[in-house]
Design a protein around this motif. Structure first.
Motif, mmCIF file in Angstrom:
data_model
loop_
_atom_site.group_PDB
_atom_site.id
_atom_site.type_symbol
_atom_site.label_atom_id
_atom_site.label_comp_id
_atom_site.label_asym_id
_atom_site.label_seq_id
_atom_site.Cartn_x
_atom_site.Cartn_y
_atom_site.Cartn_z
ATOM 1 N N GLY A 269 41.591 60.696 76.611
ATOM 2 C CA GLY A 269 41.117 61.658 75.613
ATOM 3 C C GLY A 269 40.522 60.972 74.392
ATOM 4 O O GLY A 269 39.500 61.408 73.848
ATOM 5 N N ALA A 272 37.148 59.599 75.225
ATOM 6 C CA ALA A 272 36.164 60.700 75.258
ATOM 7 C C ALA A 272 35.709 61.033 73.837
ATOM 8 O O ALA A 272 34.526 61.304 73.604
ATOM 9 C CB ALA A 272 36.766 61.927 75.939
ATOM 10 N N GLU A 312 38.259 63.152 82.878
ATOM 11 C CA GLU A 312 37.485 63.949 81.913
ATOM 12 C C GLU A 312 36.474 64.857 82.626
ATOM 13 O O GLU A 312 36.261 65.991 82.219
ATOM 14 C CB GLU A 312 36.775 63.031 80.911
ATOM 15 C CG GLU A 312 37.722 62.306 79.959
ATOM 16 C CD GLU A 312 38.639 63.251 79.173
ATOM 17 O OE1 GLU A 312 38.127 64.180 78.526
ATOM 18 O OE2 GLU A 312 39.878 63.064 79.219
ATOM 19 N N ILE A 339 29.607 62.972 79.647
ATOM 20 C CA ILE A 339 30.694 62.477 80.504
ATOM 21 C C ILE A 339 30.204 61.317 81.374
ATOM 22 O O ILE A 339 30.888 60.300 81.523
ATOM 23 C CB ILE A 339 31.272 63.619 81.374
ATOM 24 C CG1 ILE A 339 32.014 64.628 80.485
ATOM 25 C CG2 ILE A 339 32.203 63.085 82.457
ATOM 26 C CD1 ILE A 339 32.370 65.942 81.169
#
Length: 363
Positions: A269, A272, A312, A339
């Motif tokens: 996370g 990302a 993700e 992504i």
């Protein structure tokens, strides 16, 4: 009357709670030896039927929580909170007992409870130092949660044995993504989704093969109390700095599992959020966690495998299954592009981090 999820539209306040639930909250509070001066909703889960209020009382600030899960499941998390505070002296909010000496009140088919409102609490900085503080606190939480035995009547919440199924589900859902992108090929994101889904499905298959060849089966055989609990929703909002160190809050979703599942979620996370994988961040986050809750070679292997899964991509695209015509938009096309670009930076970092560990083992 049973509590049901409720709908919030743009005409309502962000933290709207139906009147009948507010009335129930008032009734629940009569079970406590507290004089409540004010009650303010601070967060809601309308789609699941949950809410949290901040209370100002004659005994200081408290929180009132309406837990949205099944009562037997909520009993598991309340038992964990009690164990962490009373037995392990962990920095998690103590539960306030009712006049009858219980940890909760059952109303509307759900469990409600009151806990201390810890203040001051503030999020750590969104930089590497903050990430390290979060990881250390997480390791400490995992270490202290070992040995937890749920109270009688509680449902056993466990994800310990479910990893293979989770990996298989990720692989299988990619087939659905592909079919939906073909069925809605006129939608803006469909072509992009079709272009990349094979790549991510291949990654998921490779991760699953690695899991099957890993020490996973031997590790889970050690059982629940050996591994303790994962938080399942840990991050900058649920790990915060207080007067005497880091506090971990919102334990409603705790479950038995291999602890590094929480660490993996936090790492993937965070990467990302950075829009790129960064070897120094990943290395330092793992090191900080390891200081509080040592990771052995077998568990490290599992962490590397779980980081290799296209987490993700799956997390962000799985909603396509519910409403493809609302989901496959221009915005989703841009999300897929981000992504993919982030994923390309992941593999050199994972190779470097895996290599680190091999070098440490050989010293």
């Amino acid at each position: 009357m049973f509590i049901e999820p409720w709908i919030v539209d743009e005409t309502m306040h962000e933290f709207f709670v139906p009147d009948y639930i507010e009335q129930m909250a008032e009734d629940v509070l009569r079970h406590y030896d507290l004089s409540v001066q004010s009650r303010q909703v601070v967060t809601t889960k309308p789609d699941k039927g949950g809410a949290i209020w901040k209370l100002e009382t004659n005994k200081g600030p408290k929180s009132l929580k309406l837990l949205h899960r099944r009562p037997t499941r909520s009993l598991f998390s309340l038992g964990a909170q009690r164990y962490l505070v009373d037995v392990q002296k962990a920095n998690v909010p103590p539960i306030v007992q009712t006049k009858e000496g219980t940890d909760y009140v059952e109303a509307g088919g759900k469990l409600w409870f009151v806990a201390e409102w810890i203040e001051p609490l503030f999020p750590v900085t969104k930089d590497l130092e903050g990430a390290k503080q979060l990881c250390y606190a997480l390791g400490e939480f995992h270490r202290l949660s070992k040995g937890y035995v749920p109270p009688k009547g509680a449902e056993i919440a466990s994800r310990l044995y479910k990893w293979p199924k989770t990996y298989e589900k990720t692989i299988n859902k990619m087939d659905w993504f592909r079919q939906l992108a073909k069925a809605y090929k006129e939608m803006p994101a469909s072509a992009m989704l079709l272009e990349v889904v094979d790549r991510f499905q291949a990654q998921a298959r490779e991760s699953f093969t690695r899991l099957q060849q890993s020490p996973y089966d031997q590790l889970v055989e050690l059982g629940h109390s050996e591994w303790g609990l994962v938080h399942q929703d840990y991050g900058w909002s649920n790990g915060q700095m207080g007067a005497n160190g880091m506090w971990i809050i919102d334990l409603d979703g705790v479950a038995y599992d291999l602890p590094i599942r929480d660490l993996r979620k936090l790492i993937s996370g965070t990467m990302a959020d950075l829009y790129r994988w960064d070897a120094q961040w990943v290395r330092e986050m793992i090191r900080a966690y390891h200081e509080a809750n040592p990771i052995d070679a077998s568990l490290y292997d599992i962490l590397m495998i779980d980081l290799s899964l296209p987490n993700e991509f799956y997390k962000n695209l799985k909603e396509v299954v519910y409403e493809p015509e609302l989901f496959l938009t221009e915005q989703t096309m841009q999300l897929i592009e981000i992504i993919v670009a982030t994923d390309e930076t992941k593999w050199p970092v994972l190779a470097e981090i895996e290599n680190d560990w091999k070098e440490n083992r050989n010293r």
